[in-house]
Design a protein around this motif. Structure first.
Motif, PDB file in Angstrom:
ATOM      1  N   PRO A   1     -72.030 -25.189   2.278  1.00 17.73           N
ATOM      2  CA  PRO A   1     -71.662 -26.849   1.943  1.00 17.73           C
ATOM      3  C   PRO A   1     -70.083 -27.494   2.461  1.00 17.73           C
ATOM      4  O   PRO A   1     -69.782 -28.709   2.260  1.00 17.73           O
ATOM      5  CB  PRO A   1     -71.899 -27.272   0.388  1.00 17.73           C
ATOM      6  CG  PRO A   1     -71.006 -25.947  -0.061  1.00 17.73           C
ATOM      7  CD  PRO A   1     -71.629 -24.739   1.098  1.00 17.73           C
TER       8      PRO A   1
ATOM      9  N   LEU B   1     -67.201 -32.479   1.068  1.00 19.38           N
ATOM     10  CA  LEU B   1     -66.780 -31.809  -0.541  1.00 19.38           C
ATOM     11  C   LEU B   1     -65.602 -32.744  -1.015  1.00 19.38           C
ATOM     12  O   LEU B   1     -64.169 -32.817  -0.779  1.00 19.38           O
ATOM     13  CB  LEU B   1     -66.474 -30.637  -0.399  1.00 19.38           C
ATOM     14  CG  LEU B   1     -67.196 -29.781  -0.059  1.00 19.38           C
ATOM     15  CD1 LEU B   1     -67.031 -28.368  -0.222  1.00 19.38           C
ATOM     16  CD2 LEU B   1     -68.588 -30.298  -0.667  1.00 19.38           C
TER      17      LEU B   1
ATOM     18  N   ARG C   1     -70.558 -32.284  -4.066  1.00 15.13           N
ATOM     19  CA  ARG C   1     -70.728 -32.529  -2.278  1.00 15.13           C
ATOM     20  C   ARG C   1     -72.034 -33.662  -1.708  1.00 15.13           C
ATOM     21  O   ARG C   1     -73.313 -34.222  -2.540  1.00 15.13           O
ATOM     22  CB  ARG C   1     -71.698 -31.491  -1.698  1.00 15.13           C
ATOM     23  CG  ARG C   1     -71.966 -31.339  -0.581  1.00 15.13           C
ATOM     24  CD  ARG C   1     -72.930 -30.814   0.774  1.00 15.13           C
ATOM     25  NE  ARG C   1     -74.090 -31.474   0.062  1.00 15.13           N
ATOM     26  CZ  ARG C   1     -75.509 -30.610   0.856  1.00 15.13           C
ATOM     27  NH1 ARG C   1     -75.917 -29.578   1.278  1.00 15.13           N
ATOM     28  NH2 ARG C   1     -76.252 -31.563   0.790  1.00 15.13           N
TER      29      ARG C   1
END
Length: 386
Positions: free
Chosen positions: A175, A322, A365
């Motif tokens: 991610p 993020l 995320r």
């Protein structure tokens, strides 16, 4: 006699966090920035090509098991053009699959034997661990360094053993959006040079790299190229995740093993879809413009979130952002993600879902592969929870 209880192969695995958060978003009427799919259409030239081939005589039957030759030839040209490598042989080195997901599973099923170890960098896409375990393999998790999510190659060297069958790479990374460098790949090549360890390189976000960086493929490092399965995804490249078409490029010996498995999973991928992709793949502008397209979205989204209290981490590639949220809440990331979905009306993914042990670093995320109006609406909700 009643049927005895079924013993699960994955007793600790529930529904994917992406499906869970998407369902919660639908229930709450939230904007879905959780699951990694665009809310805009593929290029019109591609959908027109699909419509054309859907009614072409003979294009409704099985394609060849490895994929249409004309599509594999186009993939070969694209690979050589982008990465400056010898064109992979369409006959022996390229296999078209039902998305990169099937390619990844086929690779693992083909080469991982019971007791084999597979090195996985964490945080990691949640498919990796269960797919390894289903083959009887043992995931060996190597943490990436925070906050930049770089590999610690000393930790990798320490984790390698004679039982290491495979190293699983993901660049650009989901991610975090971190991107491996040429030095990273050279270092891994040196570590594996005198071993029989293979590499699975998940490169589905290859066309989404920012700030002048270049995606580095495992095929560009000679020591890795001879031992690597490289995966890519037309779904990611052409904003068509629901089409589920990807491919695997690997040396002939490795490709032969992938195809042994692929033929018994899906056998062949949708014929008209492959023809449509073959029609447009020569138009390089459809993917060479993606870095600028997604960098603009990244920067727009960052500007929209400036006054929300989120601390955004650097994003070098892919289409995820993020964020730390400690200025807004002291709860764990799962609780906070559910709060945002229910109370702010914006669905996100807790990053602990990308760790096999649920490790919580206080990160969530966002997916910014969305229309401008979607990103603006999401940011408005995040500034003023309902």
């Amino acid at each position: 006699m009643p049927l005895p209880p079924l013993v699960s192969k994955l007793p600790d695995v529930g529904t994917s966090i992406f499906a869970v958060m998407s369902q919660l978003a639908a229930e709450c009427g939230a904007i879905n920035l959780a699951q990694g799919f665009p809310d805009y259409d593929p290029p019109q030239v591609l959908t027109e090509a699909l419509a054309r081939h859907a009614t072409t005589p003979g294009h409704q039957q099985y394609a060849p098991m490895p994929g249409l030759l004309r599509l594999r030839e186009q993939i070969s040209r694209k690979t050589a053009l982008l990465y400056g490598v010898t064109p992979p042989d369409p006959d022996t080195e390229i296999t078209v699959t039902s998305g990169a997901t099937e390619a990844l599973y086929a690779v693992l099923a083909a080469v991982v034997r019971p007791g084999d170890e597979v090195l996985v960098f964490e945080p990691a896409y949640d498919l990796y661990g269960p797919a390894i375990r289903l083959q009887g393999g043992v995931p060996v998790y190597v943490p990436l360094r925070l906050p930049d999510f770089r590999p610690d190659w000393d930790l990798v060297a320490a984790a390698l053993t004679p039982r290491t069958r495979l190293v699983l790479l993901n660049t650009p990374h989901n991610p975090s959006g971190a991107v491996l460098t040429a030095d990273d790949l050279r270092t891994l090549g040196r570590l594996l040079e005198n071993t029989a360890t293979l590499v699975l390189s998940d490169e589905v976000y290859e066309h989404m790299v920012f700030d002048g960086r270049q995606h580095r493929s495992a095929r560009q490092e000679p020591t890795l190229a001879e031992r690597s399965f490289v995966l890519s995804s037309f779904g990611k490249t052409y904003h068509a995740t629901g089409w589920k078409v990807g491919y695997c490029v690997a040396p002939p010996q490795l490709t032969a093993e992938v195809r042994r498995v692929h033929q018994f999973i899906t056998f062949a991928v949708s014929t008209p879809t492959q023809h449509a992709l073959a029609d447009i793949l020569a138009d390089t502008s459809l993917y060479t413009t993606l870095p600028g397209f997604y960098q603009r979205k990244r920067d727009q989204f960052a500007a929209l979130l400036h006054a929300t209290g989120f601390e955004l981490l650097p994003t070098q590639g892919a289409y995820f952002q993020l964020a730390r949220y400690q200025q807004l809440s002291t709860t764990d990331d799962v609780t906070f993600a559910r709060y945002l979905t229910r109370e702010a009306g914006v669905a996100v993914v807790p990053v602990s879902a990308f760790y096999h042990d649920g490790r919580d670093h206080g990160l969530i995320r966002f997916c910014f592969a969305k229309r401008d109006e979607t990103l603006v609406a999401a940011a408005t909700r995040l500034r003023s929870p309902r």
